[in-house]
Design a protein around this motif. Structure first.
Motif, PDB file in Angstrom:
ATOM      1  N   CYS A  99      47.606  26.179  31.774  1.00  0.00           N
ATOM      2  CA  CYS A  99      47.486  27.570  32.221  1.00  0.00           C
ATOM      3  C   CYS A  99      48.230  27.766  33.526  1.00  0.00           C
ATOM      4  O   CYS A  99      48.995  28.713  33.682  1.00  0.00           O
ATOM      5  N   ASP A 121      45.821  47.765  33.259  1.00  0.00           N
ATOM      6  CA  ASP A 121      46.167  47.266  31.930  1.00  0.00           C
ATOM      7  C   ASP A 121      46.720  48.428  31.110  1.00  0.00           C
ATOM      8  O   ASP A 121      45.995  49.102  30.380  1.00  0.00           O
ATOM      9  N   HIS A 126      46.405  36.888  36.364  1.00  0.00           N
ATOM     10  CA  HIS A 126      45.531  36.470  35.259  1.00  0.00           C
ATOM     11  C   HIS A 126      44.391  35.573  35.695  1.00  0.00           C
ATOM     12  O   HIS A 126      44.509  34.822  36.655  1.00  0.00           O
ATOM     13  N   ARG A 127      43.316  35.627  34.919  1.00  0.00           N
ATOM     14  CA  ARG A 127      42.304  34.586  35.030  1.00  0.00           C
ATOM     15  C   ARG A 127      42.191  33.941  33.660  1.00  0.00           C
ATOM     16  O   ARG A 127      42.489  34.572  32.650  1.00  0.00           O
ATOM     17  N   TYR A 128      41.760  32.698  33.640  1.00  0.00           N
ATOM     18  CA  TYR A 128      41.655  32.034  32.347  1.00  0.00           C
ATOM     19  C   TYR A 128      40.321  31.330  32.215  1.00  0.00           C
ATOM     20  O   TYR A 128      39.684  30.971  33.199  1.00  0.00           O
ATOM     21  N   ILE A 154      43.046  34.150  28.148  1.00  0.00           N
ATOM     22  CA  ILE A 154      43.735  34.632  29.338  1.00  0.00           C
ATOM     23  C   ILE A 154      43.613  36.139  29.416  1.00  0.00           C
ATOM     24  O   ILE A 154      43.976  36.856  28.479  1.00  0.00           O
ATOM     25  N   SER A 155      43.046  36.614  30.517  1.00  0.00           N
ATOM     26  CA  SER A 155      42.892  38.060  30.665  1.00  0.00           C
ATOM     27  C   SER A 155      43.316  38.478  32.065  1.00  0.00           C
ATOM     28  O   SER A 155      43.520  37.637  32.941  1.00  0.00           O
ATOM     29  N   LEU A 156      43.437  39.761  32.259  1.00  0.00           N
ATOM     30  CA  LEU A 156      43.847  40.260  33.570  1.00  0.00           C
ATOM     31  C   LEU A 156      42.690  40.168  34.555  1.00  0.00           C
ATOM     32  O   LEU A 156      41.526  40.338  34.185  1.00  0.00           O
ATOM     33  N   LYS A 157      43.012  39.872  35.800  1.00  0.00           N
ATOM     34  CA  LYS A 157      41.982  39.853  36.841  1.00  0.00           C
ATOM     35  C   LYS A 157      41.402  41.241  37.012  1.00  0.00           C
ATOM     36  O   LYS A 157      42.060  42.239  36.739  1.00  0.00           O
ATOM     37  N   ALA A 205      42.907  40.641  25.852  1.00  0.00           N
ATOM     38  CA  ALA A 205      43.077  39.254  26.303  1.00  0.00           C
ATOM     39  C   ALA A 205      43.921  38.522  25.272  1.00  0.00           C
ATOM     40  O   ALA A 205      44.027  38.952  24.124  1.00  0.00           O
ATOM     41  N   ALA A 257      49.468  31.130  32.015  1.00  0.00           N
ATOM     42  CA  ALA A 257      48.949  32.259  32.794  1.00  0.00           C
ATOM     43  C   ALA A 257      49.795  32.495  34.034  1.00  0.00           C
ATOM     44  O   ALA A 257      50.485  31.598  34.505  1.00  0.00           O
ATOM     45  N   ASN A 258      49.748  33.699  34.529  1.00  0.00           N
ATOM     46  CA  ASN A 258      50.341  34.010  35.822  1.00  0.00           C
ATOM     47  C   ASN A 258      49.174  34.091  36.811  1.00  0.00           C
ATOM     48  O   ASN A 258      48.417  35.062  36.799  1.00  0.00           O
TER      49      ASN A 258
END
Lengths: 81, 81
Positions: A63, A17, A73-75, A9-12, A40, A68-69
């Protein structure tokens, strides 16, 4: 069968960040120059599933509903061999 | 050359992971049964280095000095292609 999925899971793209910025700054203060740094979270989840496809689908649902939000977030989900 | 390394930091075997336990519990409450769950942090670091070997060594030093707590964490470094 037991299936282990690796959920990252990381930020779009475009999301700020602040943690990454702070770490880059701290590394620089220690003498480590970096060009870029991103963070991540990884979850390794083992579950009982009929197959890899089902495990991936369940992980995606996890997710969406908890891990995830979806706004920020993207996963990414990979089945571990 | 620019090199990007992927640093994965996770708890050493035997270390209690209360966050993972809480997430497993929350997933179970949502109807997702899991057999095991573990968490890790990932840092993607891009740096200017003479080669992949140097980049890996620098990343290991970053872990020792800032990113990981050697008492409780283990880390893994891979060069991204």
């Amino acid at each position: 069968m037991k299936v282990t999925v690796r959920i990252t899971i990381s930020l779009k793209k475009g999301m700020l960040d602040p943690e990454a910025r702070a770490i880059r700054h701290a590394l620089e203060n220690l003498g480590f120059a970096t060009e870029a740094l991103s963070t991540a979270r990884v979850f390794l989840v083992t579950m009982e599933a009929a197959g890899k496809k089902e495990a991936k689908e369940r992980a995606a649902e996890m997710c969406e509903r908890l891990l995830a939000n979806p706004v920020i977030h993207r996963y990414q989900i990979e089945v571990q061999e």
